[in-house]
Design a protein around this motif. Structure first.
Motif, mmCIF file in Angstrom:
data_model
loop_
_atom_site.group_PDB
_atom_site.id
_atom_site.type_symbol
_atom_site.label_atom_id
_atom_site.label_comp_id
_atom_site.label_asym_id
_atom_site.label_seq_id
_atom_site.Cartn_x
_atom_site.Cartn_y
_atom_site.Cartn_z
ATOM 1 N N ALA A 169 23.046 33.832 36.690
ATOM 2 C CA ALA A 169 24.105 32.812 36.749
ATOM 3 C C ALA A 169 25.202 33.106 35.724
ATOM 4 O O ALA A 169 26.397 33.020 36.029
ATOM 5 N N VAL A 170 24.787 33.451 34.505
ATOM 6 C CA VAL A 170 25.756 33.776 33.440
ATOM 7 C C VAL A 170 26.540 35.033 33.815
ATOM 8 O O VAL A 170 27.769 35.079 33.678
ATOM 9 N N PHE A 171 25.819 36.050 34.303
ATOM 10 C CA PHE A 171 26.469 37.298 34.736
ATOM 11 C C PHE A 171 27.502 37.021 35.828
ATOM 12 O O PHE A 171 28.650 37.452 35.741
ATOM 13 N N GLY A 172 27.080 36.295 36.867
ATOM 14 C CA GLY A 172 27.964 36.003 38.005
ATOM 15 C C GLY A 172 29.186 35.200 37.599
ATOM 16 O O GLY A 172 30.307 35.498 38.033
ATOM 17 N N LEU A 229 32.901 36.927 37.824
ATOM 18 C CA LEU A 229 33.911 36.352 38.722
ATOM 19 C C LEU A 229 35.141 35.893 37.954
ATOM 20 O O LEU A 229 36.282 36.070 38.408
ATOM 21 N N THR A 230 34.916 35.308 36.772
ATOM 22 C CA THR A 230 36.046 34.864 35.935
ATOM 23 C C THR A 230 36.925 36.048 35.553
ATOM 24 O O THR A 230 38.151 36.003 35.701
ATOM 25 N N LEU A 231 36.292 37.113 35.073
ATOM 26 C CA LEU A 231 37.047 38.303 34.666
ATOM 27 C C LEU A 231 37.675 39.006 35.870
ATOM 28 O O LEU A 231 38.766 39.567 35.761
ATOM 29 N N PHE A 232 37.000 38.958 37.028
ATOM 30 C CA PHE A 232 37.555 39.575 38.238
ATOM 31 C C PHE A 232 38.867 38.885 38.622
ATOM 32 O O PHE A 232 39.851 39.545 38.959
ATOM 33 N N VAL A 233 38.871 37.556 38.547
ATOM 34 C CA VAL A 233 40.082 36.787 38.889
ATOM 35 C C VAL A 233 41.188 37.057 37.870
ATOM 36 O O VAL A 233 42.353 37.260 38.226
ATOM 37 N N LEU A 244 47.747 44.209 30.041
ATOM 38 C CA LEU A 244 47.496 43.962 31.466
ATOM 39 C C LEU A 244 46.020 43.730 31.772
ATOM 40 O O LEU A 244 45.664 42.728 32.389
ATOM 41 N N LEU A 245 45.162 44.652 31.341
ATOM 42 C CA LEU A 245 43.730 44.488 31.600
ATOM 43 C C LEU A 245 43.086 43.593 30.539
ATOM 44 O O LEU A 245 42.491 42.572 30.859
ATOM 45 N N ALA A 246 43.224 43.994 29.293
ATOM 46 C CA ALA A 246 42.663 43.179 28.199
ATOM 47 C C ALA A 246 43.737 42.205 27.707
ATOM 48 O O ALA A 246 44.249 42.327 26.600
ATOM 49 N N GLY A 247 44.059 41.248 28.549
ATOM 50 C CA GLY A 247 45.064 40.245 28.205
ATOM 51 C C GLY A 247 44.438 39.034 27.531
ATOM 52 O O GLY A 247 43.216 38.945 27.396
ATOM 53 N N PRO A 248 45.283 38.095 27.115
ATOM 54 C CA PRO A 248 44.783 36.888 26.437
ATOM 55 C C PRO A 248 43.737 36.127 27.242
ATOM 56 O O PRO A 248 42.759 35.644 26.683
ATOM 57 N N GLY A 249 43.925 36.028 28.564
ATOM 58 C CA GLY A 249 42.978 35.295 29.408
ATOM 59 C C GLY A 249 41.588 35.907 29.375
ATOM 60 O O GLY A 249 40.584 35.215 29.196
ATOM 61 N N ALA A 250 41.534 37.246 29.520
ATOM 62 C CA ALA A 250 40.252 37.954 29.494
ATOM 63 C C ALA A 250 39.613 37.862 28.107
ATOM 64 O O ALA A 250 38.407 37.643 27.983
ATOM 65 N N ILE A 251 40.436 38.016 27.073
ATOM 66 C CA ILE A 251 39.933 37.966 25.693
ATOM 67 C C ILE A 251 39.315 36.604 25.390
ATOM 68 O O ILE A 251 38.202 36.510 24.869
ATOM 69 N N VAL A 252 40.030 35.541 25.741
ATOM 70 C CA VAL A 252 39.541 34.182 25.479
ATOM 71 C C VAL A 252 38.258 33.911 26.262
ATOM 72 O O VAL A 252 37.302 33.328 25.726
ATOM 73 N N TRP A 302 27.305 40.894 28.384
ATOM 74 C CA TRP A 302 27.805 42.253 28.163
ATOM 75 C C TRP A 302 27.659 43.129 29.418
ATOM 76 O O TRP A 302 28.483 44.031 29.645
ATOM 77 N N THR A 303 26.665 42.836 30.245
ATOM 78 C CA THR A 303 26.531 43.563 31.518
ATOM 79 C C THR A 303 27.703 43.219 32.438
ATOM 80 O O THR A 303 28.249 44.099 33.124
ATOM 81 N N ALA A 304 28.102 41.947 32.447
ATOM 82 C CA ALA A 304 29.245 41.508 33.261
ATOM 83 C C ALA A 304 30.532 42.184 32.785
ATOM 84 O O ALA A 304 31.369 42.608 33.603
ATOM 85 N N ILE A 305 30.685 42.307 31.460
ATOM 86 C CA ILE A 305 31.881 42.950 30.886
ATOM 87 C C ILE A 305 31.938 44.424 31.297
ATOM 88 O O ILE A 305 32.988 44.927 31.720
#
Length: 201
Positions: free
Chosen positions: A5-8, A12-16, A115-123, A142-145
């Protein structure tokens, strides 16, 4: 035990946020005119830079921001402004010349960051790491990352096939479209940052 659940949720959050399909035209526009070997290397470099930035903020995120006295909204606004400058260059065609010079490495900036490591992804990563209290949830985070960065590399690596199909005229069109998309992303990022500042005050 691995927490699916945590991975998914984080994947998905980072994919978006990182948007592998959306990064394709921007990657093609920024690396146009370079040999295929160089483009492949840039795809790998961009992913490595993004992963490095995300990993550092995942481990030391709050400490870094607190030490620099930088708020998350400020990070979002600054990232948005930087993206907007790059977007304007893509729209006006001012990046056509620098793209041909070998000493300009777009894999680092703007591809790797912001672009990839932007504020949204970092937060998102900072919050996910903070909430992961057990070894299983930390492993899932970390597996999801790692997984999202593998996806990003695969998408950019094989997007080079598109360049061979669309030729030079298509690259110019893709560049303008990428500039328009990037400007919208940048403006939205600035709006989000300003909104958070207003809500915080």
């Amino acid at each position: 035990m691995f927490d699916v659940a945590v991975f998914g949720s984080l994947f998905l959050t980072l994919f978006v946020i990182m948007d592998p399909p959306g990064i394709t035209p921007i990657f093609l526009a920024l690396t146009a005119g370079r040999p295929a070997k160089v483009q492949k290397r840039m795809a790998f470099q961009a992913v490595c830079v993004a992963f490095g930035v995300i990993a550092v903020f995942g481990v030391l995120g709050h400490q870094i921001l607190n030490y620099l006295h930088v708020s998350v909204p400020a990070l979002m606004i600054a990232g948005g402004l930087l993206l907007l400058l790059i977007a304007l260059d893509l729209l006006t065609g001012k990046t056509d010349e620098p793209q041909q010079t070998k000493d300009v490495n777009v894999a680092l900036v703007p591809l790797g960051m912001p672009l990839l490591a932007g504020p949204g992804a970092i937060v998102s990563v900072i919050l996910a790491v903070q909430k992961a209290h057990s070894f299983a949830t930390q492993l899932s985070v970390w597996t999801a990352i790692v997984a999202i960065h593998v996806v990003l590399w695969v998408v950019m690596r094989y997007s080079l096939v598109i360049i061979r199909v669309i030729k030079d005229g298509g690259v110019v069109l893709v560049t303008r479209l990428a500039g328009m998309m990037l400007s919208a992303i940048a403006v939205q990022q600035i709006i989000n940052g300003v909104t958070q500042v207003i809500q915080g005050s």
